[in-house]
Scaffold this motif. Structure first.
Motif, short mmCIF file in Angstrom:
data_model
loop_
_atom_site.label_atom_id
_atom_site.label_comp_id
_atom_site.label_asym_id
_atom_site.label_seq_id
_atom_site.Cartn_x
_atom_site.Cartn_y
_atom_site.Cartn_z
N LYS A 30 0.93 -1.16 -0.04
CA LYS A 30 -0.03 -0.12 0.23
C LYS A 30 0.84 1.39 0.01
O LYS A 30 0.53 2.06 -0.68
CB LYS A 30 -0.96 0.14 1.20
CG LYS A 30 -2.07 -1.05 1.16
CD LYS A 30 -2.82 -1.06 2.26
CE LYS A 30 -4.02 -2.09 2.23
NZ LYS A 30 -5.01 -2.43 3.30
N ARG A 34 1.46 4.27 -3.10
CA ARG A 34 1.27 5.64 -3.10
C ARG A 34 2.68 6.51 -2.96
O ARG A 34 2.60 7.71 -2.74
CB ARG A 34 0.60 5.93 -1.58
CG ARG A 34 -0.70 5.37 -1.64
CD ARG A 34 -1.34 4.90 -0.30
NE ARG A 34 -2.87 4.65 -0.38
CZ ARG A 34 -3.26 3.51 -0.78
NH1 ARG A 34 -2.35 2.35 -0.86
NH2 ARG A 34 -4.50 3.04 -0.75
N ALA A 37 2.49 9.51 -5.07
CA ALA A 37 1.57 10.81 -4.47
C ALA A 37 2.51 11.41 -3.33
O ALA A 37 2.33 12.69 -2.87
CB ALA A 37 0.31 10.37 -3.97
N THR A 87 -1.07 18.17 -1.48
CA THR A 87 -1.88 18.29 -2.52
C THR A 87 -3.07 17.15 -2.27
O THR A 87 -2.79 16.43 -1.21
CB THR A 87 -1.07 17.21 -3.70
OG1 THR A 87 -0.54 16.09 -2.89
CG2 THR A 87 0.20 18.14 -4.24
N PRO A 88 -4.05 17.18 -2.88
CA PRO A 88 -5.18 16.36 -2.63
C PRO A 88 -4.73 14.75 -2.60
O PRO A 88 -5.30 14.13 -1.90
CB PRO A 88 -6.15 16.46 -3.64
CG PRO A 88 -6.11 17.93 -4.03
CD PRO A 88 -4.41 18.30 -3.69
N GLU A 89 -4.04 14.53 -3.71
CA GLU A 89 -3.52 12.94 -3.71
C GLU A 89 -2.60 12.63 -2.73
O GLU A 89 -2.74 11.70 -2.02
CB GLU A 89 -2.38 13.05 -5.00
CG GLU A 89 -3.41 13.24 -6.33
CD GLU A 89 -3.54 14.69 -6.70
OE1 GLU A 89 -4.32 14.98 -7.44
OE2 GLU A 89 -2.51 15.44 -6.18
N ALA A 91 -2.34 14.04 0.37
CA ALA A 91 -3.16 14.23 1.63
C ALA A 91 -4.03 12.89 1.67
O ALA A 91 -4.05 12.19 2.80
CB ALA A 91 -4.27 15.37 1.82
N LYS A 92 -4.61 12.36 0.45
CA LYS A 92 -5.52 11.11 0.63
C LYS A 92 -4.62 9.83 0.80
O LYS A 92 -5.01 8.96 1.72
CB LYS A 92 -6.22 10.94 -0.64
CG LYS A 92 -6.92 9.70 -0.72
CD LYS A 92 -7.87 9.57 -2.11
CE LYS A 92 -8.70 8.25 -2.14
NZ LYS A 92 -8.37 7.21 -1.19
N ALA A 93 -3.54 9.87 0.30
CA ALA A 93 -2.43 8.81 0.47
C ALA A 93 -2.06 8.69 2.04
O ALA A 93 -1.91 7.67 2.64
CB ALA A 93 -1.25 8.99 -0.17
N GLN A 95 -3.96 9.69 4.61
CA GLN A 95 -4.93 9.31 5.54
C GLN A 95 -5.28 7.71 4.92
O GLN A 95 -5.90 7.01 5.93
CB GLN A 95 -6.24 10.20 5.06
CG GLN A 95 -7.40 9.82 5.64
CD GLN A 95 -7.16 10.02 7.25
OE1 GLN A 95 -6.75 11.20 7.76
NE2 GLN A 95 -7.42 9.15 8.02
N ASP A 96 -5.01 7.27 3.96
CA ASP A 96 -5.24 6.02 3.68
C ASP A 96 -4.14 5.13 4.38
O ASP A 96 -4.53 4.18 4.86
CB ASP A 96 -5.18 5.70 2.09
CG ASP A 96 -6.15 6.14 1.17
OD1 ASP A 96 -7.01 6.45 1.71
OD2 ASP A 96 -5.95 6.13 -0.03
N ASP A 99 -5.48 5.09 8.29
CA ASP A 99 -6.35 4.41 8.30
C ASP A 99 -5.83 2.89 8.44
O ASP A 99 -6.29 1.98 9.24
CB ASP A 99 -7.35 4.32 7.36
CG ASP A 99 -8.25 5.81 7.27
OD1 ASP A 99 -8.06 6.62 8.52
OD2 ASP A 99 -9.03 6.17 6.33
#
Length: 121
Positions: A30, A34, A37, A87-89, A91-93, A95-96, A99
């Motif tokens: 995982k 990422r 990103a 970046t949105p990408e 920040a999402k990476a 957070q993923d 989690d």
């Protein structure tokens, strides 16, 4: 170059075997997915082994039990990391991965920090 050092302690409900297998075989891929990103250059997992030898070394120094392992992640600079997570990408990476980490890492007894390496030899 900067490096994130993440000293990991497994959750109490996760066996050592499950922790190491999940971290290596599920979480590691995982992170790899990422890396763009996150603009990360390198990712290393160091899994704690040799419990008897660790116990002897800790006892000789009066230390606490070891972490279950260490993650190291390198970036060109702090600015590179800041730009990636801005970046949105990115920040999402982040957070993923957070989690996913919550399923096997005990955050309250783990530690992470940003370092700069100084090669001695």
């Amino acid at each position: 170059m900067i490096k994130l050092v993440y000293c990991l302690t497994r959750r109490p409900d996760v066996t050592p075997e499950r922790f190491h297998t999940y971290w290596l075989e599920k979480h590691g891929p995982k992170v790899r997915e990422r890396k763009a990103a996150l603009r990360a250059l390198k990712y290393i997992q160091s899994h704690t082994v040799e419990p008897e030898l660790n116990g002897l070394l800790q006892a000789s120094r009066g230390m606490q039990p070891p972490y279950d392992g260490i993650t190291e992640v390198w970036w060109d600079s702090a600015d590179t990391l800041k730009a990636a997570i801005g970046t949105p990408e990115g920040a999402k990476a982040m957070q993923d991965l957070l989690d996913d980490e919550s399923t096997f890492i005990e955050f309250s007894t783990s530690r992470l920090f940003i370092t700069e390496e100084h090669s001695i030899f």
